[in-house]
Design an enzyme around this catalytic site. Structure first.
Site: not given
Length: 807
Positions: A320, A480
């Site tokens: 990520e 996120e």
């Protein structure tokens, strides 16, 4: 490891779609459509059946691709003996990371092979296609297959010590041809849906384009489709893998082009950023939080000197990468010369861990560390060595709470299913809604409607939930950030700079959240304009947080790793299997050692053949003797392995001071006047059967025709002077034998070479002994045993004829 300069990427390069895209997509779906009759066909079958088309393979995974507990094979699996890595007492240089890890690769059910260089088709001189590589930081291409003139099937490597977690990809190709269109099919993705079906494109770095135009990383490719394929997942009875297919037109010949899921952010990039931007800055202090499993340094950056504390962290999940760019933007803002940054530094101390999982980042994992653990699922009870960075963050929080007030924890992640950037929080507390509200009004890339304020069952061990109780007067959040794009009015792709901008916006939101609690004494220019500041003040004052509508369910989060994790039994089976093998091997070595030590070197003895009846009786008695089988033993202790090897005593009045023997006298011949029996064979030692040279076994028997009473009577009759001479010599030799074991004696006697004078003296002594018609009774005292006599006789009496006369 390779590293190349990564420049900020410009706006994405949009390539024209293929006019026949619909026809090609239909053809792909038809070719790889899931069919129940192919449900048994998995990745290992594909890996095994397509060796002819294989052109690249990162490592030889065959010896360790099977998990012992369930006997399933995982084609792209890679397991490490992390305990050996933890025992390594030196820091691993990044350039040798893969080399060191390969050394500690271990098989699960087969004997380990030495790491060998794979013979790849793409290395041959006749090969004229693309050449693949992933042997660099964060690279994770496992295999490549040429399935058409310009089409390749690719398989990504599983996260280390796991059954899957394949979603990140990063590889390079060489030997390109200008204007050639090539199709890549990545066939082992695990997620059922992806932003690649909503316009996301792979990021691409062309070495020649970057050198000519300085383009850096751009988003490119066409004919992009993400769909369910026919390959069954090894750890599921009904789930299958998914395929990402895309095409790319090369701009240059003989170019080296990199492809990745999102903009890569490697461990080397972090170190370069620290050296370039943080160390020269007087406001920051660089420390080492801990050493990871592979001895990489996990950096801790401290900014500010306030009495209150804030923790920022990123890259729990190595794949990520948006989290790293975002936290880098936050660090740059906190070190900048603006009023908001200075006020934050004066009132808060920021503890920043920019890369919690450097091992996973370097090796190309998507979710896990080197041990195969999702670090964002073990925050309740982390292990100090296996979950090193998490354990040390918890220890850091404990130390902070002893001296300061911890007000805020933010954890940065990336998301592969949603647009925009958004917050996850723990409850519908009105105060907890304020930071997401300010952030979403400051940044056009954040969306309040995508935020979620709840605790799903699967998230109870995450940092956001587990650390909430450590923040007494504040909150914990997860931010996120989409891999693809954000939508305000129109859909716009994220770039590296836009990710960094989110980090700056979040830092400004923190400033506005605590503005009323801080002392404003700075004369530096403001980062926020007057109009922005007034709008935010009005928003905070007038907004009714209780009426603010925010999502309630975070179950659709981008994380469900449990199905790809090794079970605790499976992880333990690696070490149990090795431990059992170690005990068995050790036991066998000790038994063999003892058997060797108990064998008497009797090649210089005279062999005597027994009659058939005696031989049959010996054979019957030997068959009844049960020898311990170490493979059937339960592993209790090494002493227990040898408890059954204690020798049976010799005749009454005699003690066996020698080491344990193969066959006891009373076990074999009962009351016969024979001291011992040995089996002789040059090629093999005694193994519970007789060694034969002819049709009959060869047995060495030394008889004792004298009883105890006869020995005592004859000793009294012999002259005291003569008896004293030989008794003293016998005593000295027996004493020497008693002081050392047979193995040690053999070793010492082999190492020591007698001089010619010593040999001559012993030979003359033997001759004079025979001339005096001495009998064995002179050598037999009450405490003598066969072993003592045998070893006395073999000291240096090499003459067989003399031995024959003596016995």
């Amino acid at each position: 490891m390779q590293f190349y300069g990564l420049l900020p990427a410009p706006n994405p390069l949009v390539q024209a779609a293929d006019p026949e895209i619909k026809q090609k997509i239909g053809w792909i779906r038809k070719k790889d459509a899931y069919d129940e009759k192919f449900s048994a066909f998995n990745m290992w079958d594909y890996f095994s059946d397509n060796k002819v088309n294989l052109i690249y393979q990162r490592f030889d995974n065959y010896p360790w691709s099977m998990i012992p507990l369930n006997n399933n094979r995982f084609a792209a699996s890679c397991f490490f003996d992390c305990k050996k890595l933890m025992a390594l007492n030196r820091e691993i240089r990044l350039s040798e990371f893969t080399l060191v890890l390969n050394k500690y690769l271990y098989p699960t059910t087969m004997k380990q092979k030495e790491q060998k260089q794979l013979s790849l088709e793409q290395d041959s001189k006749k090969y004229n296609g693309l050449k693949f590589d992933s042997n660099f930081e964060s690279g994770n291409l496992f295999t490549s297959y040429k399935v058409g003139p310009n089409e390749y099937d690719l398989m990504m490597q599983n996260d280390t010590n796991t059954k899957g977690n394949t979603q990140w990809f990063y590889f390079s190709v060489e030997n390109t041809i200008k204007n050639c269109i090539v199709t890549f099919n990545i066939i082992n993705f695990i997620k059922c849906d992806s932003l690649f079906n909503m316009g996301q494109k792979p990021v691409i770095f062309s070495t020649k384009s970057n050198k000519i135009r300085g383009t850096g990383w751009i988003k490119g490719g066409h004919n992009i489709i993400y769909f369910r394929n026919k390959f069954k997942r090894e750890n599921s009875s009904f789930k299958t893998y998914n395929t990402l297919s895309f095409s790319y037109k090369f701009e240059h010949s003989n170019d080296k082009v990199y492809f990745a899921q999102c903009y890569p952010y490697t461990y080397s990039q972090l170190n370069n950023f620290i050296e370039r931007s943080i160390k020269p800055n007087k406001f920051a202090i660089i420390k080492e939080l801990c050493k990871t499993i592979s001895k990489l340094s996990c950096p801790l950056i401290t900014i500010g000197n306030g009495k209150k504390a804030i923790i920022l962290m990123a890259r729990q999940h190595p794949g990520e990468t948006p989290g790293s760019f975002t936290i880098e933007g936050a660090i740059e803002f906190l070190l900048s010369n603006c009023m908001e940054a200075e006020i934050l530094r004066n009132n808060f101390t920021f503890y920043i861990i920019p890369m919690i999982n450097p091992d996973g980042v370097v090796f190309g994992n998507y979710r896990c560390n080197l041990y195969g653990t999702d670090l964002n699922r073990i925050w309740i009870n982390p292990h100090k060595e296996l979950h090193d960075s998490v354990w040390h963050v918890r220890e850091l929080i404990r130390q902070i709470n002893q001296t300061a007030e911890l007000c805020l924890i933010i954890d940065f992640h990336g998301h592969s299913k949603k647009f925009n950037s958004f917050f996850y929080a723990n409850s519908f507390c009105d105060e907890q809604k304020l930071l997401p509200l300010i952030s979403c009004n400051l940044s056009k890339m954040m969306n309040l409607k995508d935020c979620s304020f709840s605790i799903h069952e699967s998230k109870k061990k995450t940092a956001r939930v587990a650390l909430q109780q450590e923040v007494k007067n504040g909150f914990t959040y997860t931010i996120e950030i989409s891999f693809h794009a954000f939508r305000k009015e129109i859909l716009q792709d994220f770039t590296e700079n836009s990710y960094k901008q989110i980090g700056e916006d979040v830092s400004l939101a923190i400033y506005k959240l605590f503005e009323n609690q801080m002392v404003n004494c700075s004369k530096l220019p403001r980062a926020l304009t007057i109009s922005q500041n007034e709008e935010l003040d009005k928003l905070i004052k007038d907004c009714d947080l209780s009426q603010l509508q925010i999502g309630e369910d975070d179950s659709e989060s981008d994380s469900n790793p449990e199905e790809d994790m090794l079970l605790e039994q499976e992880v333990q089976s690696f070490f149990d299997f090795k431990k059992q093998n170690k005990i068995i091997i050790s036991a066998k070595k000790k038994i063999n050692k003892q058997e060797k030590s108990s064998q008497t070197d009797i090649q210089h003895y005279q062999n005597l053949m027994l009659d058939e009846k005696v031989l049959q009786r010996i054979e019957e008695q030997v068959k009844l003797i049960r020898k311990t089988n170490p493979e059937s033993l339960e592993f209790q202790s090494i002493q227990d392995l040898y408890s059954n090897y204690n020798d049976v005593p010799l005749q009454d009045g005699f003690q066996n001071s020698f080491q344990q023997t193969d066959i006891s006298l009373q076990q074999i011949l009962g009351k016969m006047q024979v001291y011992h029996v040995r089996v002789s064979n040059k090629n093999s030692m005694y193994q519970n059967q007789f060694a034969t040279q002819t049709s009959k076994p060869v047995v060495i028997v030394l008889k004792n025709p004298y009883s105890k009473q006869q020995i005592q009577q004859q000793q009294q009759q012999s002259s005291p002077q003569h008896q004293e001479i030989f008794s003293n010599k016998n005593r000295r030799r027996i004493k020497s034998i008693n002081e050392r074991s047979s193995m040690e004696y053999k070793r010492l006697s082999n190492e020591r070479k007698y001089s010619i004078q010593q040999y001559t003296q012993e030979k003359n002594h033997a001759i004079s002994f025979t001339q005096q018609q001495a009998t064995p009774k002179n050598l037999l005292t009450q405490d003598a045993t066969f072993e003592k006599i045998a070893n006395i006789s073999k000291l240096k009496f090499y003459d067989k004829q003399m031995l024959k006369n003596l016995f």
